[in-house]
Motif scaffolding. Structure first.
Motif, PDB file in Angstrom:
ATOM      1  N   LEU A  95      51.945  40.328  41.537  1.00 56.62           N
ATOM      2  CA  LEU A  95      50.772  40.535  42.397  1.00 56.62           C
ATOM      3  C   LEU A  95      50.685  39.396  43.418  1.00 56.62           C
ATOM      4  CD1 LEU A  95      48.402  42.465  42.888  1.00 56.62           C
ATOM      5  CD2 LEU A  95      47.031  41.030  41.389  1.00 56.62           C
ATOM      6  N   PRO A  96      51.607  39.427  44.390  1.00 61.44           N
ATOM      7  CA  PRO A  96      51.534  38.388  45.423  1.00 61.44           C
ATOM      8  C   PRO A  96      50.264  38.547  46.257  1.00 61.44           C
ATOM      9  CG  PRO A  96      53.173  40.048  46.000  1.00 61.44           C
ATOM     10  CD  PRO A  96      52.659  40.392  44.626  1.00 61.44           C
ATOM     11  N   GLN A  97      49.744  37.455  46.729  1.00 62.53           N
ATOM     12  CA  GLN A  97      48.540  37.462  47.551  1.00 62.53           C
ATOM     13  C   GLN A  97      47.348  38.099  46.824  1.00 62.53           C
ATOM     14  OE1 GLN A  97      48.561  35.801  50.507  1.00 62.53           O
ATOM     15  NE2 GLN A  97      50.656  35.306  49.927  1.00 62.53           N
ATOM     16  N   ALA A  98      47.236  37.818  45.534  1.00 60.51           N
ATOM     17  CA  ALA A  98      46.166  38.404  44.724  1.00 60.51           C
ATOM     18  C   ALA A  98      44.788  37.972  45.226  1.00 60.51           C
ATOM     19  CB  ALA A  98      46.324  37.981  43.261  1.00 60.51           C
ATOM     20  N   PHE A  99      43.853  38.899  45.174  1.00 61.64           N
ATOM     21  CA  PHE A  99      42.447  38.592  45.455  1.00 61.64           C
ATOM     22  C   PHE A  99      41.944  37.738  44.303  1.00 61.64           C
ATOM     23  CE2 PHE A  99      37.890  39.376  45.418  1.00 61.64           C
ATOM     24  CZ  PHE A  99      37.579  39.243  46.764  1.00 61.64           C
ATOM     25  N   ILE A 130      44.842  40.693  34.928  1.00 61.56           N
ATOM     26  CA  ILE A 130      45.694  39.607  34.422  1.00 61.56           C
ATOM     27  C   ILE A 130      45.614  38.411  35.364  1.00 61.56           C
ATOM     28  CG2 ILE A 130      48.090  38.916  33.987  1.00 61.56           C
ATOM     29  CD1 ILE A 130      48.540  41.878  33.027  1.00 61.56           C
ATOM     30  N   ALA A 131      45.709  38.648  36.671  1.00 57.44           N
ATOM     31  CA  ALA A 131      45.655  37.558  37.647  1.00 57.44           C
ATOM     32  C   ALA A 131      44.334  36.796  37.566  1.00 57.44           C
ATOM     33  CB  ALA A 131      45.870  38.100  39.062  1.00 57.44           C
ATOM     34  N   GLU A 132      43.247  37.503  37.320  1.00 58.55           N
ATOM     35  CA  GLU A 132      41.919  36.870  37.226  1.00 58.55           C
ATOM     36  C   GLU A 132      41.862  35.847  36.094  1.00 58.55           C
ATOM     37  OE1 GLU A 132      37.670  36.549  38.072  1.00 58.55           O
ATOM     38  OE2 GLU A 132      39.207  37.620  39.196  1.00 58.55           O
ATOM     39  N   GLY A 164      37.167  33.864  22.493  1.00 57.46           N
ATOM     40  CA  GLY A 164      36.927  32.515  22.990  1.00 57.46           C
ATOM     41  C   GLY A 164      38.002  31.977  23.913  1.00 57.46           C
ATOM     42  N   GLY A 165      39.054  32.758  24.160  1.00 56.62           N
ATOM     43  CA  GLY A 165      40.090  32.319  25.092  1.00 56.62           C
ATOM     44  C   GLY A 165      39.599  32.434  26.522  1.00 56.62           C
ATOM     45  N   GLN A 166      40.161  31.605  27.378  1.00 63.33           N
ATOM     46  CA  GLN A 166      39.746  31.610  28.780  1.00 63.33           C
ATOM     47  C   GLN A 166      40.884  31.897  29.735  1.00 63.33           C
ATOM     48  OE1 GLN A 166      38.097  27.707  29.036  1.00 63.33           O
ATOM     49  NE2 GLN A 166      36.110  28.347  28.237  1.00 63.33           N
ATOM     50  N   ALA A 167      42.124  31.668  29.310  1.00 59.57           N
ATOM     51  CA  ALA A 167      43.254  31.835  30.226  1.00 59.57           C
ATOM     52  C   ALA A 167      44.473  32.356  29.481  1.00 59.57           C
ATOM     53  CB  ALA A 167      43.582  30.506  30.898  1.00 59.57           C
ATOM     54  N   ILE A 168      45.195  33.248  30.141  1.00 58.51           N
ATOM     55  CA  ILE A 168      46.429  33.801  29.585  1.00 58.51           C
ATOM     56  C   ILE A 168      47.560  32.814  29.856  1.00 58.51           C
ATOM     57  CG2 ILE A 168      48.107  35.682  29.736  1.00 58.51           C
ATOM     58  CD1 ILE A 168      45.779  37.420  30.893  1.00 58.51           C
ATOM     59  N   PRO A 219      55.829  47.988  33.726  1.00 59.51           N
ATOM     60  CA  PRO A 219      54.980  46.969  34.348  1.00 59.51           C
ATOM     61  C   PRO A 219      53.516  47.386  34.341  1.00 59.51           C
ATOM     62  CG  PRO A 219      56.152  48.204  36.027  1.00 59.51           C
ATOM     63  CD  PRO A 219      56.658  48.700  34.698  1.00 59.51           C
ATOM     64  N   PRO A 220      52.614  46.429  34.328  1.00 58.12           N
ATOM     65  CA  PRO A 220      51.183  46.755  34.377  1.00 58.12           C
ATOM     66  C   PRO A 220      50.826  47.514  35.653  1.00 58.12           C
ATOM     67  CG  PRO A 220      51.526  44.444  33.823  1.00 58.12           C
ATOM     68  CD  PRO A 220      52.852  44.988  34.240  1.00 58.12           C
ATOM     69  N   CYS A 221      49.847  48.404  35.548  1.00 56.67           N
ATOM     70  CA  CYS A 221      49.356  49.114  36.727  1.00 56.67           C
ATOM     71  C   CYS A 221      48.647  48.113  37.649  1.00 56.67           C
ATOM     72  CB  CYS A 221      48.408  50.243  36.318  1.00 56.67           C
ATOM     73  SG  CYS A 221      46.808  49.683  35.686  1.00 56.67           S
ATOM     74  N   GLY A 222      48.283  48.546  38.817  1.00 56.43           N
ATOM     75  CA  GLY A 222      47.634  47.665  39.784  1.00 56.43           C
ATOM     76  C   GLY A 222      46.343  47.057  39.274  1.00 56.43           C
ATOM     77  N   ALA A 223      45.512  47.873  38.628  1.00 54.54           N
ATOM     78  CA  ALA A 223      44.244  47.358  38.101  1.00 54.54           C
ATOM     79  C   ALA A 223      44.494  46.294  37.039  1.00 54.54           C
ATOM     80  CB  ALA A 223      43.403  48.500  37.530  1.00 54.54           C
ATOM     81  N   CYS A 224      45.475  46.526  36.178  1.00 54.47           N
ATOM     82  CA  CYS A 224      45.784  45.544  35.131  1.00 54.47           C
ATOM     83  C   CYS A 224      46.372  44.267  35.723  1.00 54.47           C
ATOM     84  CB  CYS A 224      46.732  46.138  34.104  1.00 54.47           C
ATOM     85  SG  CYS A 224      45.920  47.331  33.019  1.00 54.47           S
ATOM     86  N   ARG A 225      47.166  44.409  36.773  1.00 55.78           N
ATOM     87  CA  ARG A 225      47.707  43.213  37.437  1.00 55.78           C
ATOM     88  C   ARG A 225      46.569  42.343  37.951  1.00 55.78           C
ATOM     89  NH1 ARG A 225      53.338  44.953  40.393  1.00 55.78           N
ATOM     90  NH2 ARG A 225      53.937  46.460  38.805  1.00 55.78           N
ATOM     91  N   GLN A 226      45.539  42.981  38.509  1.00 57.50           N
ATOM     92  CA  GLN A 226      44.397  42.224  39.018  1.00 57.50           C
ATOM     93  C   GLN A 226      43.635  41.547  37.880  1.00 57.50           C
ATOM     94  OE1 GLN A 226      43.570  41.610  42.322  1.00 57.50           O
ATOM     95  NE2 GLN A 226      42.094  40.198  41.419  1.00 57.50           N
TER      96      GLN A 226
END
Length: 134
Positions: A122-126, A94-96, A67-71, A85-92
């Motif tokens: 993850l600067p400039q994250a999509f 996490i950023a989402e 039921g959580g929505q945000a980290i 550090p998290p891999c690239g996919a995990c960074r994305q």
């Protein structure tokens, strides 16, 4: 900070349950969500290497299911002496589920702690905002 200690303890317990028979690279992650709840994940490998699941993605999945929505904060630990550090996919992923101030704490086996904000890893994250402009 009591929540950080709880997060670290939760991540360590998750790491001990990681299924990593091929790489022996055990990773645990723990998230504090926007409701103050903790969620954990561990990496799970598969013999059809490299198919598997990262600890961070497992923890985000647990957060959504719970039921959580945000980290608010996330701790990541690996059975290594250096921060993992998290891999690239995990960074994305996490950023989402974060904002640019969300803290990512990387813990070493010797209890050394390095902290970053999502925007640093993850600067400039999509983001979903990019979809609106398409």
């Amino acid at each position: 900070m009591p929540d950080l200690k709880r997060l670290i303890d939760t991540a360590k317990k998750a790491m001990e349950k990681a299924y990593a028979p091929y790489s022996n690279f055990q990773v645990g992650a723990a998230i504090l969500d926007n409701n103050g709840q903790l969620h954990a994940g561990c990496n799970v490998e598969n013999s059809a290497y490299p198919i598997g699941c990262c600890a961070e993605q497992a923890a985000v999945t647990a957060m959504i299911l719970g039921g959580g929505q945000a980290i608010q904060d996330i701790v990541v630990i690996a059975k290594k002496h250096n921060p993992c550090p998290p891999c690239g996919a995990c960074r994305q992923v996490i950023a989402e589920h974060s904002d640019h101030n969300t803290k990512i704490h990387l813990l070493t086996q010797g209890d050394g702690l390095t902290t970053f904000q999502v925007s640093e890893l993850l600067p400039q994250a999509f983001s979903p905002d990019h979809l609106d402009s398409c």
